[in-house]
Design a protein around this motif. Sequence first.
Motif, short mmCIF file in Angstrom:
data_model
loop_
_atom_site.label_atom_id
_atom_site.label_comp_id
_atom_site.label_asym_id
_atom_site.label_seq_id
_atom_site.Cartn_x
_atom_site.Cartn_y
_atom_site.Cartn_z
N MET A 228 -2.81 3.31 -15.97
CA MET A 228 -3.22 4.10 -14.80
C MET A 228 -2.76 3.44 -13.51
O MET A 228 -2.41 4.12 -12.54
CB MET A 228 -4.74 4.28 -14.80
CG MET A 228 -5.27 5.20 -15.88
SD MET A 228 -4.76 6.93 -15.66
CE MET A 228 -5.60 7.35 -14.12
N ALA A 229 -2.77 2.10 -13.48
CA ALA A 229 -2.34 1.39 -12.27
C ALA A 229 -0.88 1.69 -11.96
O ALA A 229 -0.50 1.93 -10.79
CB ALA A 229 -2.54 -0.11 -12.44
N VAL A 230 -0.04 1.68 -13.00
CA VAL A 230 1.38 1.97 -12.81
C VAL A 230 1.56 3.41 -12.34
O VAL A 230 2.30 3.70 -11.38
CB VAL A 230 2.17 1.72 -14.11
CG1 VAL A 230 3.63 2.11 -13.93
CG2 VAL A 230 2.05 0.25 -14.52
N LEU A 231 0.86 4.34 -13.01
CA LEU A 231 0.96 5.75 -12.64
C LEU A 231 0.47 6.00 -11.22
O LEU A 231 1.12 6.70 -10.43
CB LEU A 231 0.16 6.59 -13.63
CG LEU A 231 0.05 8.09 -13.30
CD1 LEU A 231 1.42 8.75 -13.36
CD2 LEU A 231 -0.94 8.78 -14.24
N CYS A 232 -0.69 5.43 -10.88
CA CYS A 232 -1.27 5.67 -9.55
C CYS A 232 -0.39 5.10 -8.44
O CYS A 232 -0.31 5.68 -7.35
CB CYS A 232 -2.68 5.08 -9.48
SG CYS A 232 -3.90 6.07 -10.40
N HIS A 233 0.27 3.97 -8.71
CA HIS A 233 1.20 3.44 -7.70
C HIS A 233 2.32 4.43 -7.46
O HIS A 233 2.73 4.67 -6.30
CB HIS A 233 1.75 2.09 -8.15
CG HIS A 233 2.82 1.57 -7.25
ND1 HIS A 233 2.58 1.17 -5.95
CD2 HIS A 233 4.16 1.40 -7.46
CE1 HIS A 233 3.71 0.77 -5.40
NE2 HIS A 233 4.68 0.89 -6.28
N GLU A 234 2.84 5.03 -8.53
CA GLU A 234 3.93 5.99 -8.39
C GLU A 234 3.47 7.25 -7.67
O GLU A 234 4.24 7.87 -6.94
CB GLU A 234 4.49 6.34 -9.78
CG GLU A 234 5.18 5.17 -10.48
CD GLU A 234 5.55 5.48 -11.92
OE1 GLU A 234 5.16 6.58 -12.40
OE2 GLU A 234 6.19 4.63 -12.57
#
Length: 417
Positions: A228-234
Amino acid sequence: MPADLAVIGLGHHGLPLAQAATTAGVDTVGYDTDPRAVTELAAGRSPVDGSLTAAEIRRMLSTGFRPTTDPAELGRVRTAVICAPTPPGPDGALDLTAVTDAARALAARLRPHTTVLLESPVPPGTTEGPLRDILETGSRLRAGRDFHLAYSPGRLDPGSRTHGRTRGLAAIPKVIGGLTPACTESAAAFYGRLTDKVVRARGPREAETVKLLETNFRHVNIALVNEMAVLCHELGVDLWDVIRCAETKPFGFQAFRPGPGVGGHGVPVDTVDGHRPLRLVELASQINERMPAYAVQRAATLLNEHGKSARGARILLLGITYKPDLADRQGSPAEEIARRLMDLGAAVSYHDPYTLDWRVRERPVPRADSLYEAAAHADLTILLQHHRTYDLQGLSVKAQLLLDTRGATPMGAAHRL
């Protein structure tokens, strides 16, 4: 001198158990094959980072705790608890060498009516399989008839204000599974002296699998929030605000938080010999293992966006332990992150109030004496672990560029993972 209890393995798990026993008035001897560990304990010092304090060890010694390397002591106790380490081997499976060595040392001296307990993380089937075989062969006694045998998963949360050492083991329910009903009751009688609640499993396999489930639960959920951290950054979404809101739900949700990697002593187990793999756990491990590389990628991108290259950049790492406010570095992602940054040509230094000396690839990493000066001098400061001593508001003002991998800085004060 006879004792009520022998704790075999004086590491991160065995020492707190010995402390809980001595606090409860149980006459306890601690056995370890490492002479250095025993010498340190006898001198009132902890042999392992992040375990008991010197004051706690001195208090144990004053109440009769005896550390020893003499295996003869194992034949003079009513209860023996094996807390030997089971680190991952080259193939990722748990290495049971220390457990089997401890079992052999105990078996040669095992007396009838002794209660033998295993607390080390092991694959299901170990207690009634290899451990039982070693004990019976070495002692010529029969488990369940001549001596009691049971498993109880270790449960500690080092450094936790809620489930740490404040009340020791007393506040944490103890799961036990015995080879026979009599074995279970003997184990329950022992642990009932140390904890407020004893939970009986159907047998040792069920109790062993409790540890497997608890450890994998942690890793799978951390993997989810890391994804989720990777997705939310994007997406340009503040994940920490999402978690803050989500954890207000009173059912069906438990908050986990992302980070630059997963440390600690609990090793995820995605397969047991001869059985189908746990594919979700396998995938979670792959996700979590990618986080140090992702953190380094984010660091390099941030430097690039501010007109700097990772090559030659001065990068300060804050907090290199696996958990806040502890000295324990077991499994900490800091070392891999430092190696990757060095491979990019960065000049890496660190600050950690709990670590005075740190070596990566056998080379010393410079330690910052003055935190604010070091942050002001560094091209990029990366918060890897949020120790309570860090004034993140002040650091965000001093640092040229701050990457927060823990979501601990005030909103807008730093770039978050």
